[in-house]
Design a protein around this motif. Structure first.
Motif: not given
Length: 721
Positions: A185-209
């Protein structure tokens, strides 16, 4: 019936209750998911982390047990069915089970050195893959029904795929940098919110829908219960994924709830798999066994119990009759001319006739009886509890009278005439098959003698054996060329010249000598041997006529009789054409004789006659006046000649009515522009009367008896050459 309806109602209620429970759980999950943002963030810290840890450990353990249990079921199914059905499902559950094993290892805190074997970042990846595999498995169940014809995948292929899958998991677990980048959830290098985390899991949610929408659109392809469970499983995965999007740490409340709904999805998935691949095939096997059992003991057309059931029932009745010193009657009933009805009116109408006849036999309440079907147009009735044979005969005649009443089938009124054979225990047999065989023998004699009912006698057995032996000898006679033809001349009454011959089949048996056609023709017709015998007669007659023409004799027309069985052959015209081509005979020198009884179905008969006429062959009605004479169809038939039956000619001078009949036939034929041939002319007075009536041709002993080909050639052909 009430019990069956009650059981069906209970099943419906259970199904509805299952739907309601599932909908309540799904609704509760959505509600919790919607309320999660408003849950105090301090809740996770207030609840003991050990509690969350143990709960997660328990969930992963249960999920792993479910997956590996289903994997084992699929593997056993694959062994039993020897196809790919169980293998596909075992692959899915094996993949899911290994992922749940990794979760279990994480919560068991198993380490390698100083680090966890599966850390928190790996957990997110495992959850991602587990849900993806779960939904893909449910989609497979929804869109790939069992295919029993597919051969199983070889074991070495399965082992290779398993090793590759495990290697892939090990590679992903060791590649921590990439895993953390995509799933943390947090970028291991910048220590900020990692948008890729949400993109990956949101894509999976879309696939389920999308998967849920696909299942809904294609729901008509599946049963209601299976379709509901598939969509419910995907629905729980969607809820679980929604919770995962709110996860801050793998130890907070959202993650635990997400795992709970993931577990529920596994349970639903396994239940669907169990229903589709185990319960449904078992139910299908049960239905198949019941159907086979039905076919083994019941007749499919009439719904009556069959011969197997009859023999079993008669066996029990014999035991009862012996104990009570009573009699037992086995009656076999046959519908006369059913084959002709079936061929002319169609098989569907014939099946309706058979069924309605069976129902009519069941309706008879004159005595205690059980009705069975012997296949085709034969029925067997077992009669018990009668005082004497006279009363039994009276009841049978009442039954036959009841069967003779007209039937209405598809706006057609049909009349049938049954014949029956009866055998009695203990007089006519003491074994079930013996009683049935003797009743069939009695039926055979009843049909031959034109009787409604015939009781078996011991003399019938020897006659039946004689008939069977004669049928066997006819088969052998055809193979050994024991049959030959004789030819009877047909004389033109205006010129006294021979204008044609009728070919008549004869049989010289090697042991019994010459056998009359009166004895062997009915046996040949009944056994179906008249077809090969008739074809041989046709070919031999055409060949002989061609030989005479090649020798330079005056061309004659040769007449050959067609039996009912030959006339009903679909390829009759093709057979005749082939014979003419093989022998080289001009079609105009062949005349085919049919009887009026052959024309039971006028429409079909017209088509057959027209196809024969196209060949150039002459057609005559034999034995005219003895069958179903009708001017309505006679004027339309493509025929060339009427042959007056010898029964009218033989007593022509003694019976004034015969004179009137012959005179009427010749007059009618003249107006219809048909030729007339009189059969059975035996004296000059008959000849003179026929000449006065302008009869065209005649044949009979007055001119000549039937002669062998050499004698006919010497007497008629060489004499006039």
């Amino acid at each position: 019936m009430w019990i069956d309806e009650l059981g069906g109602n209970e099943n419906v209620m259970n199904l509805k209750n299952g739907y309601l429970r599932s909908i309540k759980i799904a609704g509760a999950g959505i509600l919790i998911c919607l309320l999660t943002p408003w849950i105090p963030s301090s809740l996770s810290s207030r609840v003991s982390q050990e509690f969350f840890h143990l709960l997660s450990l328990l969930i992963s353990l249960i999920s792993m047990i479910i997956c590996f249990s289903a994997y084992n079921q699929g593997r056993m199914l694959a062994k039993g069915d020897r196809n790919r059905n169980g293998q596909y499902i075992s692959f899915v559950f094996f993949a899911g089970g290994m992922l749940e094993l990794l979760l279990f290892l994480h919560y068991s805190r198993i380490t390698i050195g100083y680090e966890l074997m599966v850390d928190s970042t790996d957990v997110l990846l495992v959850i991602f893959m587990a849900r993806l595999i779960c939904v893909l498995g449910m989609l497979f169940l929804g869109f790939m029904p069992p295919k029993p014809e597919q051969k199983p995948i070889p074991k070495w292929t399965c082992l290779t795929l398993g090793v590759l899958y495990l290697s892939f998991l090990m590679f992903v677990l060791q590649n921590n940098g990439t895993t953390e980048y995509f799933f943390s959830r947090v970028n291991p290098w910048s220590k900020m919110i990692n948008p890729i985390h949400y993109v990956v899991h949101s894509s999976l949610l879309l696939f389920f829908l999308l998967a849920l929408a696909g299942l809904f659109i294609s729901r008509k392809k599946r049963t209601k219960a299976v379709n509901f469970q598939l969509m419910l499983g995907v629905y729980f995965c969607i809820i679980s994924q929604c919770f995962l999007l709110q996860v801050h740490f793998v130890s907070d409340v959202s993650f635990v709830i997400s795992m709970v709904f993931q577990l529920i999805a596994y349970i639903v998935f396994q239940n669907v798999y169990f229903n589709v691949y185990i319960v449904s095939p078992l139910e299908l096997q049960k239905e198949t066994r019941e159907q086979l059992n039905y076919l083994a003991h019941y007749d499919e057309t009439t719904g009556l119990r069959n011969r197997r059931s009859l023999l079993r029932y008669v066996s029990g009745c014999i035991a009862d009759a012996q104990a009570k010193d009573e009699q037992l009657g086995v009656l076999v009933i046959n519908i006369n001319r059913f084959k002709t009805i079936n061929d002319s009116l169609g098989y569907r109408l014939g099946d309706q006739l058979l069924k309605q006849t069976g129902e009519r036999l069941l309706q008879y309440k004159g005595c205690k009886s059980e009705v069975f079907s012997l296949g085709g147009d034969r029925y067997a009735i077992v009669m018990t509890d009668f005082e004497n044979i006279e009363i039994l005969h009276k009841r049978i005649y009442e039954l036959l009278k009841h069967v003779k009443e007209p039937m209405s089938i598809k706006e057609r009124e049909l009349y049938i005439t049954p014949s029956a054979g009866l055998s009695l225990f203990p007089y006519d047999g003491v074994l079930p098959d013996e009683l049935l065989r003797n009743a069939n023998t009695a039926l055979h004699f009843a049909k031959d003698q034109g009787q409604d009912l015939n009781r078996y006698t011991s003399s019938m057995k020897s006659e039946a054996q004689e008939s069977l032996q004669l049928e066997h000898d006819i088969r052998k006679g055809l193979e050994r060329e024991e049959f030959y033809l004789e030819y009877q001349p047909q004389i033109d009454l205006s010129t006294s010249e021979v204008v044609g011959v009728e070919a008549l089949v004869r049989w010289n048996h090697p042991e019994r000598g010459r056998i009359s056609p009166i004895d062997f023709i009915p046996i040949a017709e009944e056994s179906g041997l008249i077809v090969p015998l008739g074809e041989w007669v046709l070919k031999e007659a055409c060949l002989q006529n061609q030989v005479w023409q090649k020798q330079g004799y005056k061309p004659l027309s040769v007449s050959v009789n067609l039996s009912i069985q030959q006339f009903q052959e679909v390829q009759l015209a093709e057979r005749i054409q082939r014979v003419l081509m093989d022998t080289g005979l001009d079609p105009r020198y062949l005349e085919l004789e049919i009887t009026e009884s052959t024309m039971f179905d006028i429409t079909q008969g017209m088509k057959v006659l027209e196809s024969i006429k196209l060949l150039g062959v002459q057609i005559s009605i034999d034995d005219f006046g003895t069958g179903y004479s009708s001017l309505h169809y006679l004027k339309n038939l493509p025929i060339d000649r009427l042959k007056i039956d010898q029964s009218f000619v033989r007593e022509l001078m003694e019976d004034r009515n015969n004179k009137a009949i012959v005179s009427t036939i010749t007059s009618m034929a003249k107006h219809l522009q048909l030729k007339v041939t009189a059969e059975g002319v035996e004296n000059e007075d008959q000849l003179l009367f026929l000449q006065e009536q302008h009869c065209h041709e005649a044949q009979g002993y007055f001119f000549s008896k039937p002669l062998k080909s050499t004698d006919f050639e010497l007497k008629f052909l060489k004499a006039t050459a």
